[in-house]
Design an enzyme around this catalytic site. Structure first.
Site, PDB file in Angstrom:
ATOM      1  N   ARG A 133       0.854  -1.191   0.000  1.00  0.00           N
ATOM      2  CA  ARG A 133       0.000   0.000   0.000  1.00  0.00           C
ATOM      3  C   ARG A 133       0.888   1.239   0.000  1.00  0.00           C
ATOM      4  NH1 ARG A 133      -2.661   3.071   4.676  1.00  0.00           N
ATOM      5  NH2 ARG A 133      -4.064   4.460   3.533  1.00  0.00           N
TER       6      ARG A 133
ATOM      7  N   HIS B   9      -2.988  10.944   0.805  1.00  0.00           N
ATOM      8  CA  HIS B   9      -2.447  10.687   2.141  1.00  0.00           C
ATOM      9  C   HIS B   9      -1.822  12.007   2.626  1.00  0.00           C
ATOM     10  CE1 HIS B   9      -1.055   7.280   4.946  1.00  0.00           C
ATOM     11  NE2 HIS B   9      -0.673   8.406   5.538  1.00  0.00           N
TER      12      HIS B   9
ATOM     13  N   GLU C   1      -7.637   8.588   6.246  1.00  0.00           N
ATOM     14  CA  GLU C   1      -7.913   9.178   7.555  1.00  0.00           C
ATOM     15  C   GLU C   1      -8.441  10.613   7.489  1.00  0.00           C
ATOM     16  OE1 GLU C   1      -4.352   8.676   9.897  1.00  0.00           O
ATOM     17  OE2 GLU C   1      -4.500   6.506   9.880  1.00  0.00           O
TER      18      GLU C   1
ATOM     19  N   ASN D 150      -7.624   1.643   9.740  1.00  0.00           N
ATOM     20  CA  ASN D 150      -6.331   1.876  10.390  1.00  0.00           C
ATOM     21  C   ASN D 150      -6.564   1.854  11.897  1.00  0.00           C
ATOM     22  OD1 ASN D 150      -5.358   2.314   7.842  1.00  0.00           O
ATOM     23  ND2 ASN D 150      -4.870   4.479   8.134  1.00  0.00           N
TER      24      ASN D 150
ATOM     25  N   TYR E 201      -4.575   1.383  15.840  1.00  0.00           N
ATOM     26  CA  TYR E 201      -3.333   1.270  16.604  1.00  0.00           C
ATOM     27  C   TYR E 201      -3.562   1.014  18.081  1.00  0.00           C
ATOM     28  CZ  TYR E 201      -0.922   3.049  12.495  1.00  0.00           C
ATOM     29  OH  TYR E 201      -0.422   3.180  11.224  1.00  0.00           O
TER      30      TYR E 201
ATOM     31  N   GLU F  13      -3.674  -0.265   8.040  1.00  0.00           N
ATOM     32  CA  GLU F  13      -2.524   0.105   8.880  1.00  0.00           C
ATOM     33  C   GLU F  13      -2.693  -0.501  10.261  1.00  0.00           C
ATOM     34  OE1 GLU F  13      -1.651   4.297   9.279  1.00  0.00           O
ATOM     35  OE2 GLU F  13      -1.950   4.643   7.138  1.00  0.00           O
TER      36      GLU F  13
HETATM   37  O1  IFM Z   1       2.323   7.450  10.122  1.00  0.00           O
HETATM   38  C1  IFM Z   1       0.934   7.506  10.269  1.00  0.00           C
HETATM   39  C2  IFM Z   1       0.246   7.329   8.936  1.00  0.00           C
HETATM   40  O2  IFM Z   1       0.676   8.275   8.001  1.00  0.00           O
HETATM   41  C3  IFM Z   1      -1.241   7.474   9.093  1.00  0.00           C
HETATM   42  N1  IFM Z   1      -1.741   6.619  10.154  1.00  0.00           N
HETATM   43  C4  IFM Z   1      -1.050   6.607  11.397  1.00  0.00           C
HETATM   44  C5  IFM Z   1       0.442   6.427  11.197  1.00  0.00           C
HETATM   45  C6  IFM Z   1       1.169   6.408  12.553  1.00  0.00           C
HETATM   46  O3  IFM Z   1       0.952   7.592  13.230  1.00  0.00           O
END
Ligand code: IFM
Length: 452
Positions: free
Chosen positions: A85, A129, A174, A300, A302, A354
């Site tokens: 990606r 992006h 995002e 995405n 985290y 992500e």
């Molecule tokens: O690095 C970023 C990415 O560009 C977008 N999503 C979160 C990642 C980590 O912060």
């Protein structure tokens, strides 16, 4: 059949069609900020604002991926992934954001996509992006409806050139981040501080997404089309009514505000009321434009978010391990999130576009022993398998990130890569996590070959 290791057992939980990848974005890795006719982006400009970037760095060189394309393609192939990606830098291919195209820029992405195909790797292209051409920002950026029309022309041009060679095209990465961090808190480009503007920007991003899907489909673009959202599951800090109400607002502003229009064609009524006079101006037809059928939803994820009525939650309180970003490591949240998306929105397909973590990553004797990242990845991939087992339609997983890169306002200090980058020499060194990921994919290939 004997399962010889935890990794083999994990690999076996994924079907043959599952997409395994690594992810990057243009501004974070390419460098070559002014090469071959590239125009200025809002991030080129923002990095020059005093105090904007923690280490006062910028994307001028980054990982120099633009000049190291072939070697980086070999690096990706060596990981054994089936997908990559990446994003197209809008100002690299259309320096002013509209009008003239930059052939050298388009040719770079043609080489990238063809190089992936030659190596048997599917190309997953993101159009936006975050690196909007500065020339468009000068005319109002995402706050202006004209930018939506320019975005559609850009999307069309890129898709006509590359669409038939891509496994998917994503409109925006995002939108919450672009809107809120870029226009409300101002910690990201273009650095505005207005909630009204942020909500209008979010609306224009969503409408332009829908317009682009309509245009690309009218053009017969064969690639599956989608959008990528940053989605963090929200939990109330306690069982109190006040915390529950805060959780409803936090979930509503970050998840429902994006998913409801995309999947149901309307903004959530409670959050519209919450935004009051800051709510965006919506023109007739906007909501149905946004709600174009999605071929996939990019997720995405985290961490988790704890909602507390008494103020921002201190991650130290949670008792969970934290990454270098200070984000709590909570893999079960990913399972919860995917099941909730499945239940409330029934996406045709979800891709984890992500997932990953920043860790200290010292390079010692030519190796990076990042056991913390390997554990993070193993736990989250397992969480995806749990969600799949319970009915979530998740068809792919991509690690953020292929290599250490420019982490926006944090500069180069935070390392998310499974490949280490020495910023003095630009030498790439696969970390232990990269070797683990390669091993997982090898096990998955073996089990898929056995018909699991
Ligand atoms: O690095 C970023 C990415 O560009 C977008 N999503 C979160 C990642 C980590 O912060």
């Amino acid at each position: 059949m004997t399962i010889s290791s935890p990794t083999a057992a994990l690999a076996q939980r994924f079907p043959r069609h599952f997409v395994w990848g690594v992810a990057t974005s243009a501004f974070q890795i390419e460098g070559a900020a002014t090469a071959d006719g590239k125009g200025e982006s809002i991030w080129d400009r923002f990095c020059r604002a005093p105090g904007a970037i923690a280490d006062a760095s910028n994307g001028d060189v980054a990982c120099d991926h633009y000049h190291r394309l072939e070697a980086d393609l070999d690096l990706i192939a060596a990981l054994g992934v089936t997908a990559y990606r990446f994003s197209v830098s809008w100002p690299r291919v259309q320096p002013m954001g509209h009008g003239a195209w930059n052939e050298a820029g388009l040719h770079f992405y043609e080489r990238l996509v063809d190089g992936l195909r030659a190596r048997g790797i599917a190309a997953h292209l993101t159009l936006n992006h975050w690196d909007l051409p500065q020339a468009l920002q000068d005319q109002g950026g995402w706050g202006a409806r004209d930018t939506m029309h320019h975005f559609v022309d850009y999307a069309r041009g890129v898709a006509r050139r590359l669409g038939s060679r891509c496994a998917s095209i994503t409109t925006h990465n995002e939108p919450w981040v672009i809107a809120v961090l870029g226009h409300q808190t101002g910690v990201f480009a273009p650095g505005y501080k207005s909630r009204t503007l942020a909500l209008q920007v979010a609306h224009h991003l969503l409408v332009s997404h829908g317009m682009a899907l309509q245009a690309l489909r009218a053009d017969g673009c064969p690639a599956p089309l989608g959008i990528v959202l940053n989605l963090t599951p929200v939990y109330a800090a306690s069982g109190s009514d006040a915390d529950a109400q805060q959780a409803r607002i936090d979930d509503g502003t970050s998840i429902r505000w994006y998913c409801d229009p995309l999947f149901h064609g309307r903004y959530p009524a409670d959050i519209l009321a919450h935004h009051g006079a800051d709510a965006p101006v919506v023109q007739p037809g906007d909501m149905s434009t946004i709600a174009q059928p999605l071929d996939f939803l990019g997720v995405n994820n985290y961490s988790r978010h704890i909602a507390s009525a008494s103020g921002p939650w201190d991650a130290q309180q949670g008792g969970l391990p934290l990454t270098e970003m200070g984000w709590e490591i909570h893999p079960a949240g990913l399972t919860d999130l995917l099941l909730r998306l499945q239940r409330d929105y029934q996406p045709r397909s979800m891709l984890i576009t992500e997932n990953g973590g920043a860790f200290p990553d010292p390079l010692q004797d030519g190796q990076v022993r990042d056991a913390d990242r390997t554990q993070y990845l193993a736990q989250h991939i397992s969480a995806v398998a749990d969600a799949r087992d319970q009915g979530a339609q998740v068809d792919g997983y991509m690690v953020w990130s292929l290599m250490d890169n420019f982490e926006w306002a944090s500069g180069y200090a935070k390392r998310f890569g499974i490949v280490h980058v020495d910023y003095e020499t630009l030498r790439r060194t696969p970390k232990d996590s990269a070797l683990w990921y390669r091993g997982l994919l090898q096990q998955w290939r073996n089990s898929a070959a056995r018909g699991n």
